[in-house]
Design a protein around this motif. Structure first.
Motif, PDB file in Angstrom:
ATOM      1  N   ALA A 150       0.863  -1.176   0.000  1.00 37.99           N
ATOM      2  CA  ALA A 150       0.000   0.000   0.000  1.00 37.99           C
ATOM      3  C   ALA A 150       0.899   1.226   0.000  1.00 37.99           C
ATOM      4  N   ARG A 151       0.379   2.325  -0.477  1.00 39.99           N
ATOM      5  CA  ARG A 151       1.150   3.563  -0.463  1.00 39.99           C
ATOM      6  C   ARG A 151       1.142   4.148   0.945  1.00 39.99           C
ATOM      7  N   HIS A 152       2.307   4.593   1.374  1.00 38.29           N
ATOM      8  CA  HIS A 152       2.440   5.268   2.667  1.00 38.29           C
ATOM      9  C   HIS A 152       3.006   6.653   2.400  1.00 38.29           C
ATOM     10  N   GLU A 153       2.239   7.675   2.747  1.00 33.90           N
ATOM     11  CA  GLU A 153       2.715   9.051   2.621  1.00 33.90           C
ATOM     12  C   GLU A 153       3.622   9.311   3.828  1.00 33.90           C
ATOM     13  N   VAL A 154       4.864   9.659   3.580  1.00 30.45           N
ATOM     14  CA  VAL A 154       5.835   9.813   4.661  1.00 30.45           C
ATOM     15  C   VAL A 154       5.448  10.957   5.591  1.00 30.45           C
ATOM     16  N   PHE A 155       5.011  12.048   5.019  1.00 31.58           N
ATOM     17  CA  PHE A 155       4.602  13.206   5.816  1.00 31.58           C
ATOM     18  C   PHE A 155       3.084  13.296   5.718  1.00 31.58           C
ATOM     19  N   TYR A 156       2.408  13.095   6.835  1.00 33.86           N
ATOM     20  CA  TYR A 156       0.952  12.971   6.823  1.00 33.86           C
ATOM     21  C   TYR A 156       0.312  14.146   7.542  1.00 33.86           C
ATOM     22  N   GLY A 157      -0.915  14.000   7.915  1.00 35.50           N
ATOM     23  CA  GLY A 157      -1.647  15.110   8.528  1.00 35.50           C
ATOM     24  C   GLY A 157      -1.793  16.224   7.506  1.00 35.50           C
ATOM     25  N   PRO A 158      -1.455  17.456   7.889  1.00 35.53           N
ATOM     26  CA  PRO A 158      -1.624  18.580   6.955  1.00 35.53           C
ATOM     27  C   PRO A 158      -0.681  18.522   5.754  1.00 35.53           C
ATOM     28  N   TYR A 159       0.312  17.620   5.795  1.00 35.75           N
ATOM     29  CA  TYR A 159       1.292  17.511   4.703  1.00 35.75           C
ATOM     30  C   TYR A 159       1.064  16.283   3.830  1.00 35.75           C
ATOM     31  N   ARG A 160      -0.025  15.569   4.040  1.00 39.94           N
ATOM     32  CA  ARG A 160      -0.300  14.348   3.270  1.00 39.94           C
ATOM     33  C   ARG A 160      -0.426  14.644   1.773  1.00 39.94           C
ATOM     34  N   ASP A 161      -1.241  15.625   1.418  1.00 40.60           N
ATOM     35  CA  ASP A 161      -1.413  15.956  -0.003  1.00 40.60           C
ATOM     36  C   ASP A 161      -0.099  16.406  -0.633  1.00 40.60           C
ATOM     37  N   LYS A 162       0.695  17.155   0.110  1.00 40.80           N
ATOM     38  CA  LYS A 162       1.991  17.591  -0.415  1.00 40.80           C
ATOM     39  C   LYS A 162       2.913  16.386  -0.609  1.00 40.80           C
ATOM     40  N   SER A 163       2.875  15.424   0.312  1.00 47.00           N
ATOM     41  CA  SER A 163       3.662  14.195   0.153  1.00 47.00           C
ATOM     42  C   SER A 163       3.278  13.474  -1.129  1.00 47.00           C
ATOM     43  N   LYS A 164       1.980  13.408  -1.381  1.00 48.13           N
ATOM     44  CA  LYS A 164       1.496  12.758  -2.603  1.00 48.13           C
ATOM     45  C   LYS A 164       1.978  13.508  -3.841  1.00 48.13           C
ATOM     46  N   ARG A 165       1.796  14.811  -3.872  1.00 45.96           N
ATOM     47  CA  ARG A 165       2.149  15.636  -5.041  1.00 45.96           C
ATOM     48  C   ARG A 165       3.645  15.652  -5.338  1.00 45.96           C
ATOM     49  N   LEU A 166       4.454  15.547  -4.279  1.00 45.51           N
ATOM     50  CA  LEU A 166       5.907  15.647  -4.461  1.00 45.51           C
ATOM     51  C   LEU A 166       6.611  14.295  -4.499  1.00 45.51           C
ATOM     52  N   GLY A 167       5.849  13.204  -4.474  1.00 47.72           N
ATOM     53  CA  GLY A 167       6.445  11.875  -4.583  1.00 47.72           C
ATOM     54  C   GLY A 167       7.102  11.393  -3.307  1.00 47.72           C
TER      55      GLY A 167
END
Length: 107
Positions: free
Chosen positions: A35-52
């Motif tokens: 499964a995908r794990h966003e390293v920086f989550y909470g308010p930074y989850r979308d940014k983690s997704k957008r920046l790889g």
């Protein structure tokens, strides 16, 4: 077609290709069925997704095992430090820019 702020194409779920690992296997143990794990989550989850800044993790390394990222603070912090270094290298950011983007430095 959606792009991130660096012109990288995002998939239909808003993910840029990972800058951490491109394999379909677990970043930590190499197993399949991840499964995908966003390293920086909470308010930074979308940014983690957008920046790889996400990685493929198997259920054991992600949530179920004793050293799983969601259970073990030290392992989570280790992944964050590594991802920060990768982001700074990949995007050419100094530490201050990373702090602006993600609220703090993990180094």
């Amino acid at each position: 077609m959606a792009l991130n702020e660096y012109g990288v194409k995002l998939d239909s779920n808003g993910y840029a290709p990972s800058i951490l690992n491109q394999q379909p296997t677990c970043l930590i143990c190499g197993r399949y069925h991840t499964a995908r794990h966003e390293v920086f989550y909470g308010p930074y989850r979308d940014k983690s997704k957008r920046l790889g800044l996400w990685a493929n993790l198997c259920p054991w390394c992600h949530q179920n095992g004793p050293n799983a990222i969601h259970r073990n603070h030290d392992e989570d912090l280790r992944l964050k430090k590594w991802a920060q270094r990768k982001a700074m290298e990949h995007y050419g950011w100094p530490e201050e820019k990373f702090q602006q983007e993600f609220g703090r430095s993990y180094l």
